[in-house]
Design an enzyme around this catalytic site. Structure first.
Site, PDB file in Angstrom:
ATOM      1  CG  ASP A  43      -1.642   1.326   1.401  1.00  8.29           C
ATOM      2  OD1 ASP A  43      -2.598   1.557   0.653  1.00  8.29           O
ATOM      3  OD2 ASP A  43      -1.234   2.140   2.263  1.00  8.29           O
ATOM      4  CE1 TYR A  48       0.699   7.932   2.453  1.00  7.32           C
ATOM      5  CE2 TYR A  48       1.272   5.671   1.880  1.00  7.32           C
ATOM      6  CZ  TYR A  48       0.437   6.570   2.512  1.00  7.32           C
ATOM      7  OH  TYR A  48      -0.650   6.100   3.202  1.00  7.32           O
ATOM      8  CE  LYS A  73      -3.649   5.051   1.108  1.00  7.39           C
ATOM      9  NZ  LYS A  73      -2.299   4.471   0.905  1.00  7.39           N
ATOM     10  CG  HIS A 106      -4.432   9.998   0.566  1.00  9.20           C
ATOM     11  ND1 HIS A 106      -3.112   9.908   0.208  1.00  9.20           N
ATOM     12  CD2 HIS A 106      -4.468   9.669   1.878  1.00  9.20           C
ATOM     13  CE1 HIS A 106      -2.388   9.549   1.266  1.00  9.20           C
ATOM     14  NE2 HIS A 106      -3.191   9.407   2.291  1.00  9.20           N
TER      15      HIS A 106
END
Length: 294
Positions: A43, A48, A73, A106
Site C-alpha cells: 500500500d 507518500y 491513492k 486519499h
C-alpha cells in the site's frame, strides 16, 4: 495469507505492508523484505513520495507481478475528473505498471465535495477501462459515503481508515459493512497513538496493560495481537515498518486466534480520540500540494 473478496469479486490479501512516511531511500529495502517474507499486498500513495521505489522493488523481486496486489491513492491536489485521470497516469508511470490493483481517493474534500465526486467518477472510468481492478476511498466518514453513494454508480470496494483499539470508528465500520465496503485499517497497531502530534492523549496502545496481557497469554507480541484483532473483525490491515524483523513479526499472525473475552477486552479500549487529521479540516488551502510528474 488470508484473502478477502471485495464487492466486485477481486481478491485482496488481508494483510499488507504500508509505506507511509517511509523515506524513498528505505522503501526499496522494506518492500523487498516484505515480498521475501510472504507479503503480497503493498500500500502506497502519490502523497507518500515513494511510488517509484515501490515499483522498483516489485520489478526487481522474484515474485511474479500478477501475485502482488498494489494499492495507491490519489491526493486531493489531483481531484477533479481530468486531474484524477492524470493522477492515475502519474502513479502508474512511477510504479511502472499498466494496471493498478486498487486505486482510492486519499481523503474526502468536504470543502469542495463536487471536486471529490468528479475524482471518483474518474476512478469509475479507469475501472470501466480496465486500468484498475478495484476502486475505493480513504478517511471517508458516513456523511461523505452517503453523498458519494447517492451521486455515483460504483460502490467503493474499500474504505481505508484509522482503526486501532483506541479509535475504532464503529459508526463508519458499520456503514461500510452494511454497504459491502471493505474496511481497511491504517495504523492498525496504533503507531499514531505515540506520535508527538497525538498531544495530551499520547500513550502507546502497544504498551496498554490489556494488550500486553493478552499478548503474554498467547505467546505473541502486542503488535501481533492488534493485527489479529483487526483481521478477526474482517478488516484488511496494513501495518508499516522498515525493520525486517518487525515486517516478519507483523505477518506471523495466522497461527493463533483471539477468544471472545480477548476481543471484548480490546473493544473496551476505545478512547474516541482521533490521531489523524479531522476529516472536515482537510482542505486544499491547508493540505494541498502538487504531486510531481512522473
Amino acid at each position: 495469507m488470508q484473502t478477502l473478496v471485495l464487492n466486485n469479486g477481486v481478491g485482496m490479501p488481508a494483510l499488507g505492508l504500508g509505506v507511509f512516511q517511509t523515506p524513498p531511500d528505505e522503501t526499496i529495502a522494506a518492500v523487498t523484505a516484505a515480498l521475501d517474507l510472504g507479503y503480497r499486498h503493498i500500500d502506497t500513495a502519490a502523497a507518500y513520495g515513494n511510488e517509484r521505489e515501490v515499483g522498483r522493488a516489485i520489478r526487481e523481486s522474484a515474485v511474479p507481478r500478477d501475485d502482488i496486489f498494489v494499492e495507491t491513492k490519489i491526493w486531493i491536489s489531483d481531484y477533479g475528473y481530468d486531474e484524477t485521470l492524470h493522477g492515475f497516469d502519474k502513479s502508474a508511470a512511477k510504479l511502472g505498471l499498466d494496471r493498478i490493483d486498487l486505486l482510492i481517493l486519499h481523503q474526502a474534500l468536504p470543502s469542495d465535495f463536487d471536486r471529490t465526486l468528479a475524482a471518483y467518477r474518474a476512478l469509475e472510468k479507469l475501472l470501466a477501462d480496465g486500468k484498475v481492478r478495484a476502486i475505493g476511498v480513504s478517511n471517508f466518514m458516513v456523511d461523505h459515503l452517503t453523498a458519494l453513494l447517492d451521486a455515483t454508480g460504483v460502490v467503493p470496494a474499500v474504505n481505508q481508515l484509522e482503526v486501532h483499539p483506541y479509535f475504532q470508528q464503529r459508526a463508519v465500520l458499520d456503514f461500510d459493512d452494511a454497504h459491502g465496503i471493505r474496511s481497511q485499517a491504517w495504523s492498525p497497531i496504533g503507531g499514531i497513538t505515540f506520535y508527538p502530534g497525538y498531544g495530551e492523549h499520547r500513550r502507546s496502545v502497544l504498551q496498554d496493560p490489556v494488550v500486553t496481557g493478552i499478548a503474554e497469554a498467547h505467546g505473541k507480541s502486542p503488535a501481533q495481537v492488534l493485527l489479529r484483532w483487526g483481521l478477526q473483525q474482517g478488516r484488511s490491515v496494513i501495518p508499516k515498518s522498515t525493520k525486517r524483523h518487525r515486517i516478519a513479526e507483523n505477518i506471523d499472525v495466522f497461527d493463533f486466534e483471539l477468544g471472545p473475552d480477548d476481543m471484548a477486552a480490546l473493544d473496551g479500549l476505545e478512547t474516541g480520540h482521533r490521531g489523524g487529521p479531522e476529516p472536515e479540516a482537510v482542505t486544499l488551502a491547508e493540505y494541498g500540494r502538487a504531486v510531481p510528474e512522473a
